[in-house]
Design a protein around this motif. Structure first.
Motif, PDB file in Angstrom:
ATOM      1  N   TYR A  36       4.129  -1.521   2.729  1.00  0.00           N
ATOM      2  CA  TYR A  36       3.087  -2.095   3.573  1.00  0.00           C
ATOM      3  C   TYR A  36       3.725  -3.224   4.372  1.00  0.00           C
ATOM      4  N   SER A  37       3.436  -3.284   5.667  1.00  0.00           N
ATOM      5  CA  SER A  37       3.953  -4.388   6.472  1.00  0.00           C
ATOM      6  C   SER A  37       2.890  -4.832   7.470  1.00  0.00           C
ATOM      7  N   HIS A  38       2.997  -6.093   7.848  1.00  0.00           N
ATOM      8  CA  HIS A  38       2.084  -6.690   8.832  1.00  0.00           C
ATOM      9  C   HIS A  38       2.966  -7.471   9.790  1.00  0.00           C
ATOM     10  N   SER A  39       2.907  -7.090  11.088  1.00  0.00           N
ATOM     11  CA  SER A  39       3.815  -7.727  12.052  1.00  0.00           C
ATOM     12  C   SER A  39       3.175  -7.798  13.430  1.00  0.00           C
ATOM     13  N   ASN A  40       3.808  -8.579  14.289  1.00  0.00           N
ATOM     14  CA  ASN A  40       3.446  -8.663  15.703  1.00  0.00           C
ATOM     15  C   ASN A  40       4.677  -8.307  16.518  1.00  0.00           C
ATOM     16  N   GLY A  41       4.462  -7.647  17.637  1.00  0.00           N
ATOM     17  CA  GLY A  41       5.588  -7.284  18.482  1.00  0.00           C
ATOM     18  C   GLY A  41       5.177  -7.243  19.937  1.00  0.00           C
ATOM     19  N   CYS A  42       6.189  -7.282  20.797  1.00  0.00           N
ATOM     20  CA  CYS A  42       5.932  -7.290  22.229  1.00  0.00           C
ATOM     21  C   CYS A  42       6.924  -6.372  22.908  1.00  0.00           C
ATOM     22  N   LEU A  43       6.430  -5.536  23.812  1.00  0.00           N
ATOM     23  CA  LEU A  43       7.300  -4.649  24.556  1.00  0.00           C
ATOM     24  C   LEU A  43       7.634  -5.233  25.931  1.00  0.00           C
ATOM     25  N   LEU A  44       6.710  -5.961  26.534  1.00  0.00           N
ATOM     26  CA  LEU A  44       6.901  -6.509  27.876  1.00  0.00           C
ATOM     27  C   LEU A  44       6.992  -8.030  27.830  1.00  0.00           C
ATOM     28  N   TRP A  45       8.017  -8.566  28.497  1.00  0.00           N
ATOM     29  CA  TRP A  45       8.191 -10.013  28.556  1.00  0.00           C
ATOM     30  C   TRP A  45       7.711 -10.519  29.916  1.00  0.00           C
ATOM     31  N   LEU A  46       7.386 -11.801  29.980  1.00  0.00           N
ATOM     32  CA  LEU A  46       6.804 -12.398  31.181  1.00  0.00           C
ATOM     33  C   LEU A  46       7.722 -12.238  32.391  1.00  0.00           C
ATOM     34  N   ASN A  47       8.984 -12.691  32.283  1.00  0.00           N
ATOM     35  CA  ASN A  47       9.985 -12.450  33.325  1.00  0.00           C
ATOM     36  C   ASN A  47      11.364 -12.750  32.748  1.00  0.00           C
ATOM     37  N   ASP A  48      12.386 -12.650  33.564  1.00  0.00           N
ATOM     38  CA  ASP A  48      13.739 -12.764  33.040  1.00  0.00           C
ATOM     39  C   ASP A  48      14.334 -14.174  33.064  1.00  0.00           C
ATOM     40  N   SER A  49      13.633 -15.155  33.574  1.00  0.00           N
ATOM     41  CA  SER A  49      14.229 -16.498  33.613  1.00  0.00           C
ATOM     42  C   SER A  49      13.282 -17.530  32.994  1.00  0.00           C
ATOM     43  N   PHE A  89       4.331 -10.950  28.072  1.00  0.00           N
ATOM     44  CA  PHE A  89       3.450 -10.714  29.199  1.00  0.00           C
ATOM     45  C   PHE A  89       2.017 -10.741  28.670  1.00  0.00           C
ATOM     46  N   PRO A  90       1.079 -11.364  29.368  1.00  0.00           N
ATOM     47  CA  PRO A  90      -0.299 -11.471  28.862  1.00  0.00           C
ATOM     48  C   PRO A  90      -0.885 -10.103  28.484  1.00  0.00           C
ATOM     49  N   GLY A  91      -1.426 -10.030  27.276  1.00  0.00           N
ATOM     50  CA  GLY A  91      -2.046  -8.803  26.771  1.00  0.00           C
ATOM     51  C   GLY A  91      -1.088  -7.779  26.208  1.00  0.00           C
ATOM     52  N   SER A  92       0.212  -8.117  26.124  1.00  0.00           N
ATOM     53  CA  SER A  92       1.184  -7.119  25.658  1.00  0.00           C
ATOM     54  C   SER A  92       1.569  -7.275  24.187  1.00  0.00           C
ATOM     55  N   VAL A  93       1.045  -8.280  23.490  1.00  0.00           N
ATOM     56  CA  VAL A  93       1.370  -8.462  22.074  1.00  0.00           C
ATOM     57  C   VAL A  93       0.563  -7.456  21.252  1.00  0.00           C
ATOM     58  N   THR A  94       1.245  -6.761  20.352  1.00  0.00           N
ATOM     59  CA  THR A  94       0.596  -5.784  19.484  1.00  0.00           C
ATOM     60  C   THR A  94       0.701  -6.259  18.036  1.00  0.00           C
ATOM     61  N   GLU A  95      -0.418  -6.321  17.364  1.00  0.00           N
ATOM     62  CA  GLU A  95      -0.440  -6.608  15.925  1.00  0.00           C
ATOM     63  C   GLU A  95      -0.446  -5.268  15.202  1.00  0.00           C
ATOM     64  N   THR A  96       0.421  -5.125  14.212  1.00  0.00           N
ATOM     65  CA  THR A  96       0.544  -3.864  13.479  1.00  0.00           C
ATOM     66  C   THR A  96       0.408  -4.094  11.987  1.00  0.00           C
ATOM     67  N   LYS A  97      -0.469  -3.312  11.382  1.00  0.00           N
ATOM     68  CA  LYS A  97      -0.551  -3.215   9.923  1.00  0.00           C
ATOM     69  C   LYS A  97      -0.128  -1.793   9.588  1.00  0.00           C
ATOM     70  N   GLN A  98       1.009  -1.673   8.923  1.00  0.00           N
ATOM     71  CA  GLN A  98       1.608  -0.357   8.696  1.00  0.00           C
ATOM     72  C   GLN A  98       1.636  -0.017   7.214  1.00  0.00           C
ATOM     73  N   VAL A  99       1.235   1.202   6.901  1.00  0.00           N
ATOM     74  CA  VAL A  99       1.362   1.753   5.552  1.00  0.00           C
ATOM     75  C   VAL A  99       2.220   3.012   5.664  1.00  0.00           C
ATOM     76  N   THR A 100       3.295   3.069   4.886  1.00  0.00           N
ATOM     77  CA  THR A 100       4.199   4.212   4.876  1.00  0.00           C
ATOM     78  C   THR A 100       4.477   4.594   3.432  1.00  0.00           C
ATOM     79  N   TYR A 101       4.454   5.891   3.146  1.00  0.00           N
ATOM     80  CA  TYR A 101       4.868   6.340   1.816  1.00  0.00           C
ATOM     81  C   TYR A 101       5.448   7.740   1.903  1.00  0.00           C
ATOM     82  N   ASN A 102       6.295   8.047   0.935  1.00  0.00           N
ATOM     83  CA  ASN A 102       6.783   9.414   0.774  1.00  0.00           C
ATOM     84  C   ASN A 102       6.935   9.713  -0.711  1.00  0.00           C
TER      85      ASN A 102
END
Length: 186
Positions: A19-32, A39-52
């Motif tokens: 089980y994991s709980h994290s935040n991540g971002c794919l798009l950044w505001l700019n390069d400098s 980037f506004p609205g691009s943060v994703t909160e993830t609660k992940q459950v994985t099993y095998n």
């Protein structure tokens, strides 16, 4: 029966749960000036459950034959914010029979054959490319295979095999044979 060979049965189960709980971002505001700021609205909160769960069974016969059954159940559920959730389940099985012919005057000759199947079902609100636009997809893979291996002078191994593969993804399917040949010199 060759001296020193005995029959052995091995049964087992491997498993992982996370089980994991994290935040991540794919798009950044700019390069400098906005570097390392999302980037506004691009943060994703993830609660992940994985099993095998991986049950398996292997039988080694006294005359050089072996039977192996390997299976897996794999599940991942990414509860992402912003209507970006996805989940999938994968079911896998592989039965293999192998016979060594050392006892029959054919030095170091091995026959391997088996069948394999897997089924995946997935759902992702972000990816709705299928015809019904539901984000639900499925895939099936079935195969049967045969391989022969022969060793010469304990240094050169030749092998040849064939595998028939059949795939079906969201109702579209196709099957084809796959051939292989190889040589190994040690």
């Amino acid at each position: 029966m060759k001296k020193g060979f005995i029959s052995v049965l091995i049964i087992g189960l491997n498993a992982n749960i996370m089980y994991s709980h994290s935040n991540g971002c794919l798009l950044w505001l700019n390069d400098s000036t906005g570097m390392y700021r999302p980037f506004p609205g691009s943060v994703t909160e993830t609660k992940q459950v994985t099993y095998n769960f991986d049950p398996y069974l292997t039988y080694f016969g006294a005359k050089g034959a072996s039977h192996s059954l390997r299976t897996r159940i794999f599940h991942v559920n990414n509860a992402n914010s912003g209507n970006r959730a996805n989940k999938s389940d994968w079911y896998y099985g592989n039965y293999q029979y192998q016979q060594r012919f050392d006892d029959y005057g054919i030095s170091e000759f091995t026959l391997t054959t088996g069948i394999m199947g897997s089924f995946t079902k997935a759902e992702a609100s972000l990816y709705m490319g299928n015809e019904d636009k539901s984000g639900k997809s499925s895939a099936t893979n079935l195969a049967a295979y045969l391989q022969l291996d022969k060793t010469f002078w304990k240094r050169l191994t030749l092998n040849a095999g064939v595998r028939y593969e059949h795939f079906a993804i969201n109702g579209e399917d196709q099957g084809k044979p796959v051939f292989r040949a190889g040589m190994n010199l040690i």
